[in-house]
Design an enzyme around this catalytic site. Structure first.
Site, mmCIF file in Angstrom:
data_model
loop_
_atom_site.group_PDB
_atom_site.id
_atom_site.type_symbol
_atom_site.label_atom_id
_atom_site.label_comp_id
_atom_site.label_asym_id
_atom_site.label_seq_id
_atom_site.Cartn_x
_atom_site.Cartn_y
_atom_site.Cartn_z
ATOM 1 N N ARG A 62 0.900 -1.327 -0.086
ATOM 2 C CA ARG A 62 0.083 0.177 0.001
ATOM 3 C C ARG A 62 0.920 1.169 -0.102
ATOM 4 N NH1 ARG A 62 -1.469 2.040 4.714
ATOM 5 N NH2 ARG A 62 -2.209 -0.014 5.761
ATOM 6 N N TYR A 115 -17.367 19.385 -13.039
ATOM 7 C CA TYR A 115 -17.911 18.222 -13.185
ATOM 8 C C TYR A 115 -18.773 17.768 -11.983
ATOM 9 C CZ TYR A 115 -17.030 13.063 -13.561
ATOM 10 O OH TYR A 115 -17.158 11.489 -13.803
ATOM 11 N N ASP A 187 -9.096 21.038 -11.276
ATOM 12 C CA ASP A 187 -9.349 19.831 -12.080
ATOM 13 C C ASP A 187 -8.917 20.174 -13.656
ATOM 14 O OD1 ASP A 187 -10.395 17.888 -13.937
ATOM 15 O OD2 ASP A 187 -12.086 17.539 -12.250
ATOM 16 N N LYS A 212 -9.217 9.627 -18.480
ATOM 17 C CA LYS A 212 -9.467 10.279 -19.854
ATOM 18 C C LYS A 212 -8.135 10.110 -20.703
ATOM 19 C CE LYS A 212 -13.275 10.903 -17.892
ATOM 20 N NZ LYS A 212 -13.725 11.936 -17.173
HETATM 21 C C1 LIG Z 1 -14.188 12.055 -15.749
HETATM 22 C C2 LIG Z 1 -13.944 13.094 -14.903
HETATM 23 C C3 LIG Z 1 -13.583 12.953 -13.616
HETATM 24 C C4 LIG Z 1 -13.821 11.544 -12.968
HETATM 25 O O1 LIG Z 1 -13.237 10.729 -13.416
HETATM 26 P P1 LIG Z 1 -13.718 9.114 -13.018
HETATM 27 O O2 LIG Z 1 -12.413 8.440 -13.321
HETATM 28 O O3 LIG Z 1 -14.700 8.741 -13.914
HETATM 29 O O4 LIG Z 1 -14.054 9.221 -11.626
HETATM 30 C C5 LIG Z 1 -13.213 14.090 -12.847
HETATM 31 N N1 LIG Z 1 -13.282 15.396 -13.525
HETATM 32 C C6 LIG Z 1 -13.587 15.511 -14.917
HETATM 33 C C7 LIG Z 1 -13.257 16.742 -15.580
HETATM 34 C C8 LIG Z 1 -13.639 14.427 -15.707
HETATM 35 O O5 LIG Z 1 -13.841 14.580 -16.702
#
Ligand SMILES: *Cc1c(COP(=O)(O)O)cnc(C)c1O
Length: 403
Positions: A62, A115, A187, A212
């Protein structure tokens, strides 16, 4: 490591080169180019002295793992921060970063166009721990000062805005935050540090849904949190205390995706701009929400601060019955209907932000669709959209006109 001697001068390597080299150490793994997938919880020590003295590079699965470490180091180089922690999803990166920074009694300023699940972290989780959130207009810029309270601890940014693509004036907001000792978090999933480096703009904590573009192949969920010197120790401690780990298989796939991030993003960028320009000319389309287009209201700030645009943007159709919009989406062959984005494939979803935004009003004047432009030939994508518009018109004209 980031620097190279060249005729006595020190030359900083470009980020594209860093993407290829960062975090890899083939000599450690018998010459194999990639760090292997190392699975494990227990790490054995040779002697009690070694065990108690923590002399080994790793002490427990971990707390550290070679495959995971490779990705952490590579992301740190890409972000230009002091260190990176990984989380099991992009959303857990958001929640972990907020939990690392905030405590009971604090006030958080959250961008209204975040988001949507990030809003739930604030409204459903942070609220229960005595942290209050105020949502702010993404276009607030220096006006953020008027929203500050004595207990405002953090400002959270996301630019462009989720679904609606407003561009924030990051330097104006960071400037005010810094003067007041307020932490900034961002973000940055849309741009990735290739097209916008939050730490270079003074943002303390930079978050990506590695799900992404880092992963890039729609085959994993992962989050990355990078912090500058100011926040790194605290982030690392809280992440450790929360007990978060990522699977070595996921870290391996994300590192593999990262190696090709620059070439993939260049293609996503070019094709998305091609499709966005084409949509702008279509009579079915009311507005295209892509900051790389000169007509976009955030274009000037985007041009000032960003070095590129990725494959995700939205557009607003002229008013049409839902059945016609649904038929348009159903008829698309190359655009899958599904959430998430950043993979090699194109996607489309209808969306409506009106039910959850609170500091701004979402009233675009027509049905809204978000596209992710993948790595297909853009000519094929345009042909698919064109036949889709044919379907839209056929269904619309067969119904009572709404205009
Ligand atoms: C998809 C996304 C997230 C979350 O990612 P997950 O892996 O689906 O939890 C957070 N912020 C943005 C801008 C996103 O597009």
């Amino acid at each position: 490591m980031a620097e190279q001697s060249e005729g006595g001068a020190v030359r900083k390597r470009s980020v594209e080169t860093e993407l290829v080299t960062a975090g890899r150490d083939p000599q450690r793994f018998d010459g194999f180019v990639n760090t292997p997938i190392v699975r494990g919880s227990t790490v054995l020590s040779a002697t009690v002295a070694d065990l108690e003295g923590h002399t080994g590079r790793y002490s427990y699965g971990r707390r550290g793992n070679p495959t995971v470490e490779t990705l952490e180091v590579a992301i740190t180089r890409l972000e230009g921060g002091a260190g990176t922690v990984l989380t099991p999803s992009g959303l857990s990166a958001v929640s972990t970063a907020l939990l690392a920074v905030l405590e009971a009694g604090d006030h958080l300023l959250m961008v209204d166009t975040a988001y949507q699940p990030t809003r739930r972290v604030c409204n459903e989780v942070l609220r229960r721990y005595g942290i209050e959130t105020t949502y702010y207009d993404p276009l607030v810029a220096g006006g953020i000062e008027e929203l500050l309270r004595p207990n405002t601890r953090a400002i959270f940014l996301e630019s462009p805005g989720s679904q609606s693509f407003e561009i924030q004036d990051v330097p104006a907001i960071v400037d005010i935050a810094r003067k007041r000792g307020i932490v900034t978090l961002m973000d940055n999933t849309w741009a990735t540090p290739l097209f916008f480096r939050p730490h270079d703009f003074g943002v303390d904590v930079s978050i990506q849904a590695g799900t992404k573009y880092v992963g890039g192949h729609s085959d994993l969920n992962l989050g990355t949190i990078s912090a500058n010197e100011r926040l790194w120790r605290r982030l690392k401690l809280v992440h450790g205390d929360l007990g978060l780990t990522v699977a070595p298989e996921d870290a391996f796939l994300a590192a593999r995706g990262l190696r090709t991030l620059a070439v993939r993003l260049a293609h996503h960028q070019a094709s998305a701009l091609t499709v966005a320009h084409w949509l702008e000319q279509r009579p079915e389309v009311k507005q295209v929400l892509h900051p790389g287009l000169p007509r976009h209201p955030g274009h000037a700030i985007w041009q000032r601060d960003f070095t590129g645009s990725s494959g995700l943007f939205s557009f607003i159709l002229q008013p049409a019955p839902k059945a016609a919009v649904d038929a348009f989406l159903d008829s698309l062959e190359l655009f899958g209907l599904g959430y998430s984005w950043g993979g090699f494939e194109s996607l489309a979803i209808p969306f409506d932000c009106s039910s959850y935004r609170s500091a701004t009003t979402w009233a675009p004047g027509g049905p809204a669709i978000r596209l992710h432009i993948g790595l297909e030939d853009p000519a094929d994508l345009l042909a698919d959209l064109e036949q889709g518009f044919g379907t839209l018109a056929a269904v619309r004209d067969a119904q009572e006109p709404t205009r």
